[in-house]
Design an enzyme around this catalytic site. Structure first.
Site, PDB file in Angstrom:
ATOM      1  CG  HIS A 121      12.991  -7.869  20.510  1.00  0.00           C
ATOM      2  ND1 HIS A 121      13.001  -6.865  21.453  1.00  0.00           N
ATOM      3  CD2 HIS A 121      14.197  -7.800  19.895  1.00  0.00           C
ATOM      4  CE1 HIS A 121      14.157  -6.229  21.423  1.00  0.00           C
ATOM      5  NE2 HIS A 121      14.905  -6.777  20.478  1.00  0.00           N
ATOM      6  CG  ASP A 147      11.489  -7.547  25.011  1.00  0.00           C
ATOM      7  OD1 ASP A 147      11.640  -7.879  23.810  1.00  0.00           O
ATOM      8  OD2 ASP A 147      12.312  -7.800  25.902  1.00  0.00           O
ATOM      9  CG  ASP A 167      17.303  -3.366  20.840  1.00  0.00           C
ATOM     10  OD1 ASP A 167      16.750  -4.306  20.252  1.00  0.00           O
ATOM     11  OD2 ASP A 167      18.194  -3.531  21.687  1.00  0.00           O
ATOM     12  CD  GLU A 186      16.498  -9.744  21.743  1.00  0.00           C
ATOM     13  OE1 GLU A 186      17.586 -10.023  21.225  1.00  0.00           O
ATOM     14  OE2 GLU A 186      16.296  -8.674  22.384  1.00  0.00           O
ATOM     15  CD  GLU A 187      16.452  -5.661  24.432  1.00  0.00           C
ATOM     16  OE1 GLU A 187      17.527  -6.093  24.896  1.00  0.00           O
ATOM     17  OE2 GLU A 187      16.384  -4.924  23.444  1.00  0.00           O
ATOM     18  CG  ASP A 218      17.155  -7.182  17.415  1.00  0.00           C
ATOM     19  OD1 ASP A 218      16.974  -5.992  17.714  1.00  0.00           O
ATOM     20  OD2 ASP A 218      17.293  -8.082  18.261  1.00  0.00           O
ATOM     21  CG  HIS A 246      19.870  -1.751  25.812  1.00  0.00           C
ATOM     22  ND1 HIS A 246      20.426  -2.942  26.228  1.00  0.00           N
ATOM     23  CD2 HIS A 246      19.027  -2.079  24.802  1.00  0.00           C
ATOM     24  CE1 HIS A 246      19.955  -3.930  25.493  1.00  0.00           C
ATOM     25  NE2 HIS A 246      19.098  -3.423  24.608  1.00  0.00           N
TER      26      HIS A 246
END
Length: 412
Positions: A81, A83, A144, A178-179, A201, A383
């Site tokens: 992903h 995003d 990520d 996805e997040e 991932d 994150h």
């Protein structure tokens, strides 16, 4: 050999594009800026020689590397992903490169005295002597899952440029959102046309995962009653006090900071309120389906008890399932995990087979009919400001993709 400089250049070109997703948006993708990287990726896939490159109206990207063998080979896929998480800003990412990591503290930001230290983040010690890419301490990095995208694109490019490596048909897919739990919502399984796939991932080198949390979101609304505080006796209902009762009535040690392994949790990730109304946003996670159900029932039961206590409906709970443990979808086709494990072993990588304390697009895709284990992408501390990735891990992940393609194509 896959070029270290080439990997670094490609990765940085991705992470410096802001693609933060937005859970409060109803569009797909949830933010228009995700198109900036999506369009770049579609163009890049064409440039390296991929075929059937497509990008649909929701920014889902797919492409094909045709088979270079004559015998029948299952079609496999690789998915990541683009995003990044809304938990921490992804705007104006300024990556820093630290070659030959010395094993001590890394000063991310001198002005703000932000330090990435192995005394706190012990995994750093695994990468002494390697090249690390970090943030400048003011944003997340975006490994990520832009690391996964970098590895997939680099692997496809390597296979195209080294036709002596035999492989079957390979499909790649890149997704938005996805997040925020929507990465697979508009993924066209039939169009993708793979027998199985792998999400790139995961975190540290060697991770191979086919179990993940069952997941739900919960929105708890508490209604109060605002009156003048000087005349409030017997009349005012302060929603924030009731919210505190709700929070403190949940198991205090069943939160992310107190759990590990297969232990589930309740996670309060946002709170906003005043006397008149307070809203609590939770996520609920558990690997065990029975425990997952019980956690949701605990929240409803607690709300009912508080409503009874106050003699009126002061609190409501709305719970929505997000995704489920992919284990039951993967176990009937465990050979796809075995292939990935063998690929790592042949590359002298120790496989770390464990459960994901989170979810990937693969969990939803597995239930949609595309079995999809998860493989490491190499990053750590996702994150947040302390996110980093060893370049050598990205190179190894790229090699794992190529090796899986090669092993799948071996004629039985």
């Amino acid at each position: 050999m896959i070029s270290k400089e080439h990997i670094i250049k490609r990765f940085i070109s991705y992470v410096t594009i802001d693609t933060e997703s937005d859970p409060n948006s109803n569009t797909i993708p949830s933010t228009s800026k995700q198109w900036d990287l999506a369009n770049k990726l579609a163009k890049e896939l064409k440039t390296i020689g991929m075929q059937d490159v497509s990008i649909d109206t929701n920014a889902y990207i797919m492409a094909t590397l045709p088979s270079n063998v004559e015998h029948h080979v299952p079609t496999i896929g690789f998915i990541s992903h683009f995003d990044t998480s809304p938990d921490f800003t992804g705007a104006n990412v300024k990556p820093q490169i630290f070659e030959n990591y010395h094993g001590g503290d890394i000063l991310l930001n001198k002005d703000k005295n932000i330090v990435l230290s192995p005394n706190y983040f012990e995994d750093l010690r695994q990468y002494i002597g390697q090249t690390l890419i970090t943030t400048d301490g003011t944003t997340l990095l975006g490994a990520d899952d832009k690391a996964g995208i970098c590895e997939i694109v680099s692997a496809m490019e390597y296979l195209i440029n080294n036709s002596n490596i035999k492989h079957g048909k390979i499909r790649v897919g890149f997704t938005p959102d996805e997040e925020i739990g929507r990465g697979a919502h508009k993924f066209d399984i039939e169009k993708f046309g793979a027998d199985w796939a792998y999400t790139m991932d995961g975190s540290q080198i060697g991770e191979l995962e086919y179990e993940n949390f069952n997941a739900a979101s919960a929105k708890v609304k508490i209604k109060g009653k605002i009156v003048h505080p000087g005349y409030a006796k017997g009349k005012m209902i302060n929603s924030m006090y009731i919210a505190t009762e709700f929070i403190n009535s949940l198991p205090r040690l069943e939160t992310p900071e107190h759990t590990e392994g297969y232990q589930g949790f309740f996670h309060l990730h946002n709170i906003r309120g005043d006397v008149d109304e307070t809203v609590l946003d939770y996520i609920i996670r558990d690997h065990n389906k029975g425990h997952f159900k019980a956690r949701k029932e605990v929240m409803f039961k607690l709300a009912n008890e508080l409503n009874s206590q106050y003699g009126k409906e002061v609190i409501t709970v709305d719970i929505k399932d997000q995704y489920y443990n992919m284990k039951e979808m993967i176990e009937p086709v465990m050979h796809i995990v075995d292939i990935a494990e063998e690929a790592m072993k042949q590359l002298n990588i120790e496989p770390l087979i464990k459960a994901i304390r989170g979810g990937t697009d693969g969990s939803q895709l597995s239930y949609m009919g595309l079995p999809c284990p998860n493989i490491f992408a190499g990053g750590h501390n996702f994150h947040g400001r302390y996110e980093y990735i060893p370049v050598e891990s990205m190179i190894k992940a790229t090699e794992v993709i190529c090796k899986i393609a090669e092993l799948t194509a071996i004629e039985k």
